[in-house]
Structures are given as structure tokens and as C-alpha cells.
Design a protein around this motif. Structure first.
Motif, PDB file in Angstrom:
ATOM      1  N   THR A  43     -11.767  34.178  10.879  1.00 60.03           N
ATOM      2  CA  THR A  43     -10.457  33.552  11.057  1.00 60.03           C
ATOM      3  C   THR A  43     -10.555  32.067  11.379  1.00 60.03           C
ATOM      4  OG1 THR A  43     -10.446  34.202  13.381  1.00 60.03           O
ATOM      5  CG2 THR A  43      -9.375  35.695  11.801  1.00 60.03           C
ATOM      6  N   ASP A  44     -11.595  31.677  12.086  1.00 65.25           N
ATOM      7  CA  ASP A  44     -11.827  30.277  12.446  1.00 65.25           C
ATOM      8  C   ASP A  44     -13.244  29.922  12.024  1.00 65.25           C
ATOM      9  OD1 ASP A  44      -9.374  29.659  13.759  1.00 65.25           O
ATOM     10  OD2 ASP A  44     -10.057  30.761  15.520  1.00 65.25           O
ATOM     11  N   GLU A  71      -6.261  25.218   6.846  1.00 63.61           N
ATOM     12  CA  GLU A  71      -6.329  23.857   7.399  1.00 63.61           C
ATOM     13  C   GLU A  71      -7.621  23.666   8.195  1.00 63.61           C
ATOM     14  OE1 GLU A  71      -5.563  20.032   7.758  1.00 63.61           O
ATOM     15  OE2 GLU A  71      -4.372  21.388   6.537  1.00 63.61           O
ATOM     16  N   LYS A  72      -8.016  24.677   8.971  1.00 68.15           N
ATOM     17  CA  LYS A  72      -9.275  24.595   9.720  1.00 68.15           C
ATOM     18  C   LYS A  72     -10.476  24.595   8.769  1.00 68.15           C
ATOM     19  CE  LYS A  72      -7.946  26.043  14.241  1.00 68.15           C
ATOM     20  NZ  LYS A  72      -8.606  26.274  15.489  1.00 68.15           N
ATOM     21  N   THR A  73     -10.355  25.325   7.683  1.00 74.22           N
ATOM     22  CA  THR A  73     -11.424  25.316   6.672  1.00 74.22           C
ATOM     23  C   THR A  73     -11.542  23.921   6.076  1.00 74.22           C
ATOM     24  OG1 THR A  73     -11.194  27.669   6.186  1.00 74.22           O
ATOM     25  CG2 THR A  73     -12.123  26.287   4.443  1.00 74.22           C
ATOM     26  N   LYS A  74     -10.412  23.273   5.841  1.00 77.27           N
ATOM     27  CA  LYS A  74     -10.431  21.913   5.299  1.00 77.27           C
ATOM     28  C   LYS A  74     -11.070  20.939   6.294  1.00 77.27           C
ATOM     29  CE  LYS A  74      -7.619  18.757   2.662  1.00 77.27           C
ATOM     30  NZ  LYS A  74      -6.316  18.442   2.114  1.00 77.27           N
ATOM     31  N   GLU A  91      -2.180  29.706   6.401  1.00 75.05           N
ATOM     32  CA  GLU A  91      -2.060  28.256   6.229  1.00 75.05           C
ATOM     33  C   GLU A  91      -2.846  27.511   7.309  1.00 75.05           C
ATOM     34  OE1 GLU A  91       1.522  25.038   6.420  1.00 75.05           O
ATOM     35  OE2 GLU A  91       1.899  26.848   5.238  1.00 75.05           O
ATOM     36  N   ARG A  92      -2.773  27.999   8.541  1.00 77.61           N
ATOM     37  CA  ARG A  92      -3.508  27.360   9.635  1.00 77.61           C
ATOM     38  C   ARG A  92      -5.012  27.570   9.470  1.00 77.61           C
ATOM     39  NH1 ARG A  92      -0.206  29.361  14.731  1.00 77.61           N
ATOM     40  NH2 ARG A  92      -1.870  28.350  15.872  1.00 77.61           N
ATOM     41  N   ARG A  93      -5.411  28.742   8.997  1.00 78.55           N
ATOM     42  CA  ARG A  93      -6.831  29.006   8.774  1.00 78.55           C
ATOM     43  C   ARG A  93      -7.385  28.100   7.679  1.00 78.55           C
ATOM     44  NH1 ARG A  93      -6.382  35.565   8.859  1.00 78.55           N
ATOM     45  NH2 ARG A  93      -6.224  35.767  11.122  1.00 78.55           N
ATOM     46  N   GLU A 137      -0.414  35.930   7.520  1.00 80.25           N
ATOM     47  CA  GLU A 137       0.596  35.251   8.328  1.00 80.25           C
ATOM     48  C   GLU A 137       0.069  33.930   8.898  1.00 80.25           C
ATOM     49  OE1 GLU A 137       3.072  36.234  12.383  1.00 80.25           O
ATOM     50  OE2 GLU A 137       2.628  37.879  11.001  1.00 80.25           O
ATOM     51  N   LEU A 138      -1.200  33.899   9.266  1.00 84.67           N
ATOM     52  CA  LEU A 138      -1.808  32.686   9.818  1.00 84.67           C
ATOM     53  C   LEU A 138      -2.635  31.926   8.781  1.00 84.67           C
ATOM     54  CD1 LEU A 138      -2.977  34.095  13.256  1.00 84.67           C
ATOM     55  CD2 LEU A 138      -0.989  32.673  12.794  1.00 84.67           C
TER      56      LEU A 138
END
Length: 188
Positions: free
Chosen positions: A49-50, A84-87, A80-82, A77-78
Motif C-alpha cells: 500500500t505504501d 501519488e506515493k509511487t510517483k 489515487e493516494r497510493r 478507494e485509496l
């Protein structure tokens, strides 16, 4: 650059980011590559997830940080945030590994190509890996397809059997940026 992990500041270690779609085999590859259980592996989509950062020494690369990332196609559900962290993890990568696995011979590497372009624009060397080569009879066709679309040679690997892992080490050593050891975190 210092020779050992303990002597090398974290920012001076070679950061190797591992990217790919959800359940492409990123975490399984990392565990096979490092010979450790660095990442949790499950058949459940979105297990990672992170980003997971694992500092270690890898021959012949020296002090490294291996970065396991969430799938860049995460639609949970999360998601988009995941993503973004990958980016953000991609921004830190000195070398990127993109793991491709095509269940049922789908041949859709659109997302992988978008990430390849993003990394290419950052001048980040990219290594494509075709995972699950022990069970995918279309591995060679996919390798050819990646070559056709990117001009890059992909390596076939199997995290299950360990096939191709030594070739990954050799290729990563070849991809280390020319001026990597000359970087300074505090300037001149």
C-alpha cells in the motif's frame, strides 16, 4: 562513494525503484532479488500500500535502497493516494525496474509505457522485467513486444524459481548512472 552500507549516507545509496501494475510480481521479485522477505506477498491485489524502502548491500552494486511500490494501476478507494506515493518514490529512484506480467496474454502495457516515458523524461535508466516466466508461455513474445514499443531489451525472470535474477544484477550494474558516485548531498 563509501564502500559499505553503514559508511554511506542514505541519500548517497543507489536507489532502485520497482514499479508495475498491481499483482505483477514486484514484491516477489524483490524477495527473490534480495534473498530476504522484504515485502509481503499475497494473491490479493493491493497488498503493497505504501512504498517499502529496504537499505542493503547488493553485489556488485554496493550500498543500495530497494523501493517496493504500490501498483500504478491501483483503482481501490485509496488508489489515487497510493499512486501519488509511487510517483514520489519514482522521483527518488536512480534506476527504475518495471515488472511486466500479462495474465491471459492481454498485451496491454499502456500504463507501463506511460511510466517508462515519465522515467525517461527524468533521465532515469529503466530495466524491464517480464515476470512469471516459469508459468507464462508467452514470455518471449512479450519481450519482443516491449522491445518493439520501447527499444529496450526486457529480461525474463521467475521469482519462484530464481531464473534470470543474476542477469538482473548484471544489467542493473550496467545501468548505474555514470556520475552516480560523484554526487554530493551538501554541494561542493
Amino acid at each position: 562513494m563509501a564502500g559499505t552500507l553503514n559508511d554511506t549516507p542514505g541519500s548517497n545509496r543507489l536507489h532502485i525503484g520497482v514499479f508495475g501494475k498491481t499483482n505483477s510480481g514486484k514484491s516477489s521479485f524483490i524477495n527473490a532479488f534480495t534473498h530476504q522477505e522484504v515485502s509481503i506477498v499475497a494473491d490479493i491485489a493491493g497488498t503493497t500500500t505504501d512504498p517499502v524502502y529496504k537499505p542493503m548491500e547488493i553485489s556488485p552494486l554496493g550500498p543500495c535502497v530497494i523501493i517496493d511500490t504500490a501498483g500504478f494501476d491501483d483503482t481501490s478507494e485509496l488508489g489515487e493516494r497510493r499512486v501519488e506515493k509511487t510517483k514520489l518514490a519514482a522521483e527518488k529512484a536512480d534506476i527504475a525496474v518495471i515488472v511486466v506480467s500479462q495474465p491471459d496474454n492481454e498485451w496491454d502495457i499502456t500504463e507501463e509505457l506511460k511510466w517508462y516515458q515519465f522515467l525517461k523524461e527524468k533521465n532515469t535508466p529503466v530495466l524491464f522485467l517480464v515476470g512469471k516466466s516459469d508459468i507464462d508461455p508467452h514470455t518471449e513474445e512479450l519481450i519482443s513486444y516491449i522491445k518493439e514499443k520501447t527499444g529496450k531489451k526486457a529480461l525474463a525472470i521467475s521469482a519462484e524459481t530464481g531464473a534470470g535474477i543474476d542477469a538482473v544484477r548484471e544489467e542493473l550494474a550496467r545501468l548505474v548512472p555514470e556520475n552516480f558516485g560523484e554526487r554530493k548531498i551538501t554541494g561542493e
